[in-house]
Design a protein around this motif. Structure first.
Motif, PDB file in Angstrom:
ATOM      1  N   GLU A 106     -75.813  28.086  26.635  1.00 26.26           N
ATOM      2  CA  GLU A 106     -76.071  27.154  25.538  1.00 26.26           C
ATOM      3  C   GLU A 106     -77.521  27.249  25.082  1.00 26.26           C
ATOM      4  O   GLU A 106     -78.427  27.440  25.901  1.00 26.26           O
ATOM      5  CB  GLU A 106     -75.760  25.739  26.025  1.00 26.26           C
ATOM      6  CG  GLU A 106     -75.978  24.643  25.016  1.00 26.26           C
ATOM      7  CD  GLU A 106     -75.734  23.272  25.635  1.00 26.26           C
ATOM      8  OE1 GLU A 106     -75.308  22.361  24.896  1.00 26.26           O
ATOM      9  OE2 GLU A 106     -75.974  23.107  26.847  1.00 26.26           O
ATOM     10  N   GLY A 107     -77.752  27.099  23.786  1.00 29.53           N
ATOM     11  CA  GLY A 107     -79.106  27.134  23.265  1.00 29.53           C
ATOM     12  C   GLY A 107     -79.885  25.874  23.630  1.00 29.53           C
ATOM     13  O   GLY A 107     -79.317  24.876  24.090  1.00 29.53           O
ATOM     14  N   ALA A 108     -81.184  25.928  23.427  1.00 32.02           N
ATOM     15  CA  ALA A 108     -82.049  24.789  23.758  1.00 32.02           C
ATOM     16  C   ALA A 108     -81.762  23.603  22.842  1.00 32.02           C
ATOM     17  O   ALA A 108     -81.406  23.784  21.670  1.00 32.02           O
ATOM     18  CB  ALA A 108     -83.512  25.194  23.641  1.00 32.02           C
ATOM     19  N   PRO A 109     -81.899  22.401  23.341  1.00 34.25           N
ATOM     20  CA  PRO A 109     -81.677  21.215  22.495  1.00 34.25           C
ATOM     21  C   PRO A 109     -82.773  21.092  21.447  1.00 34.25           C
ATOM     22  O   PRO A 109     -83.863  21.633  21.596  1.00 34.25           O
ATOM     23  CB  PRO A 109     -81.743  20.064  23.502  1.00 34.25           C
ATOM     24  CG  PRO A 109     -82.629  20.577  24.603  1.00 34.25           C
ATOM     25  CD  PRO A 109     -82.288  22.043  24.707  1.00 34.25           C
ATOM     26  N   GLU A 110     -82.452  20.371  20.401  1.00 34.64           N
ATOM     27  CA  GLU A 110     -83.430  20.145  19.344  1.00 34.64           C
ATOM     28  C   GLU A 110     -84.599  19.329  19.875  1.00 34.64           C
ATOM     29  O   GLU A 110     -84.414  18.404  20.677  1.00 34.64           O
ATOM     30  CB  GLU A 110     -82.768  19.403  18.181  1.00 34.64           C
ATOM     31  CG  GLU A 110     -83.684  19.181  16.989  1.00 34.64           C
ATOM     32  CD  GLU A 110     -82.971  18.498  15.838  1.00 34.64           C
ATOM     33  OE1 GLU A 110     -83.617  18.265  14.800  1.00 34.64           O
ATOM     34  OE2 GLU A 110     -81.773  18.207  15.981  1.00 34.64           O
ATOM     35  N   VAL A 111     -85.801  19.703  19.449  1.00 33.59           N
ATOM     36  CA  VAL A 111     -86.991  18.984  19.903  1.00 33.59           C
ATOM     37  C   VAL A 111     -86.992  17.577  19.306  1.00 33.59           C
ATOM     38  O   VAL A 111     -86.951  17.395  18.099  1.00 33.59           O
ATOM     39  CB  VAL A 111     -88.284  19.722  19.478  1.00 33.59           C
ATOM     40  CG1 VAL A 111     -89.509  18.905  19.867  1.00 33.59           C
ATOM     41  CG2 VAL A 111     -88.339  21.089  20.116  1.00 33.59           C
ATOM     42  N   VAL A 112     -87.015  16.571  20.167  1.00 30.83           N
ATOM     43  CA  VAL A 112     -87.042  15.184  19.687  1.00 30.83           C
ATOM     44  C   VAL A 112     -88.288  14.462  20.196  1.00 30.83           C
ATOM     45  O   VAL A 112     -88.519  13.317  19.855  1.00 30.83           O
ATOM     46  CB  VAL A 112     -85.780  14.418  20.152  1.00 30.83           C
ATOM     47  CG1 VAL A 112     -84.538  15.001  19.496  1.00 30.83           C
ATOM     48  CG2 VAL A 112     -85.631  14.468  21.666  1.00 30.83           C
TER      49      VAL A 112
END
Length: 279
Positions: free
Chosen positions: A221-227
């Motif tokens: 899985e790709g990295a989560p969105e930067v929040v």
């Protein structure tokens, strides 16, 4: 069309296309990664190969490309196949394709089986955007460096890996990407003992310790969105560092959880320290 690249079955010979059968029978020259496996496949398909079947692999690519390009230039139909899947995709072929392009010779490709696409399709992970990373480096330091560069990659990632290295690679992935990052380990795709194991990288790393066999493709899985803002991430690093953790370890952990690049985070922390000293 003098040069024809052709995909071959990645496991089940019945996946061979009718066009592949026709090209095997009609080629002037068949260049195969392993001539014995090619002859075995031809026998299973009931196809009689031409007289000229030559090897074309990583150890003779340079010299053999010259000979094959000469055949193409003369107008002979050269069929290039590898052991399984698509030529040039982590397999020999790129050098020959470049030589034909530079010589302005025609070439085409017969589509067919691909472990990359099959693994993506069955992984259960997002496939709208993905990247193929091939085999990871054998050496531990280089392997970790490559994975750290991919820590913030948002697209789903696909890797090939050898059975004797899969446990270590999954362990390093879990450490760099985070133990909770979802992934799928696809083994022996399309073959009798096909197996797809899905779960978190931490779970898969523990499972693989027992040992795996066969051809392996890993989908991550790709990295989560930067929040989390960079300032907040820096503050978290400093807080953990003040509690006694090593700076590099903290940066790696916070980078994974926030989506910020490890190097960018480290540089920002160092810049923050310098700013505090100057004040």
């Amino acid at each position: 069309m003098p040069l024809v690249l052709a995909a071959t079955p990645i496991g089940d010979p019945r996946d061979a296309s009718i066009r592949l059968r026709d090209e095997l029978a009609g080629a002037d020259v068949v260049a195969a990664e392993d001539t014995r496996r090619m002859r075995r496949l031809a026998a299973e398909l009931g196809v009689e190969l031409p007289e000229r079947v030559v090897s074309y692999h990583e150890h003779n690519e340079a010299s053999r490309t010259v000979d094959l390009l000469e055949a193409v230039t003369k107008g002979e139909r050269v069929l290039l196949v590898t052991d399984a899947g698509m030529p040039s995709v982590s397999d020999p072929g790129y050098r020959f394709v470049r030589a034909c392009v530079e010589a302005d010779e025609e070439l085409t490709c017969l589509p067919g089986p691909s472990a990359v696409l099959v693994a993506l399709a069955v992984s259960g992970l997002p496939v709208d955007r993905f990247c193929f990373e091939g085999f990871l480096p054998r050496k531990g330091g280089e392997r970790r460096r490559v994975l750290e560069e991919l820590a913030t990659e948002r697209r789903t990632m696909v890797f090939f890996e050898a059975p004797h290295r899969i446990a270590v690679s999954l362990e390093v992935m879990a450490g760099v990407f985070g133990h909770d990052r979802q992934a799928a380990v696809c083994r022996e795709l399309t073959k009798t003992h096909e197996e797809v194991r899905r779960g978190s990288l931490g779970e898969l790393a523990e499972w693989a310790v027992e040992g795996l066999r066969g051809e392996i493709t890993v989908v991550v899985e790709g990295a989560p969105e930067v929040v989390v803002s960079l300032d907040d991430a820096v503050a978290e690093v400093i807080s953990r560092r003040d509690r006694g953790a090593r700076l590099k370890d903290v940066c790696a952990a916070v980078a994974t959880s926030t989506g910020h690049g490890k190097k960018a985070l480290y540089d920002a922390v160092i810049a923050h320290r310098r700013s505090d000293r100057s004040d």
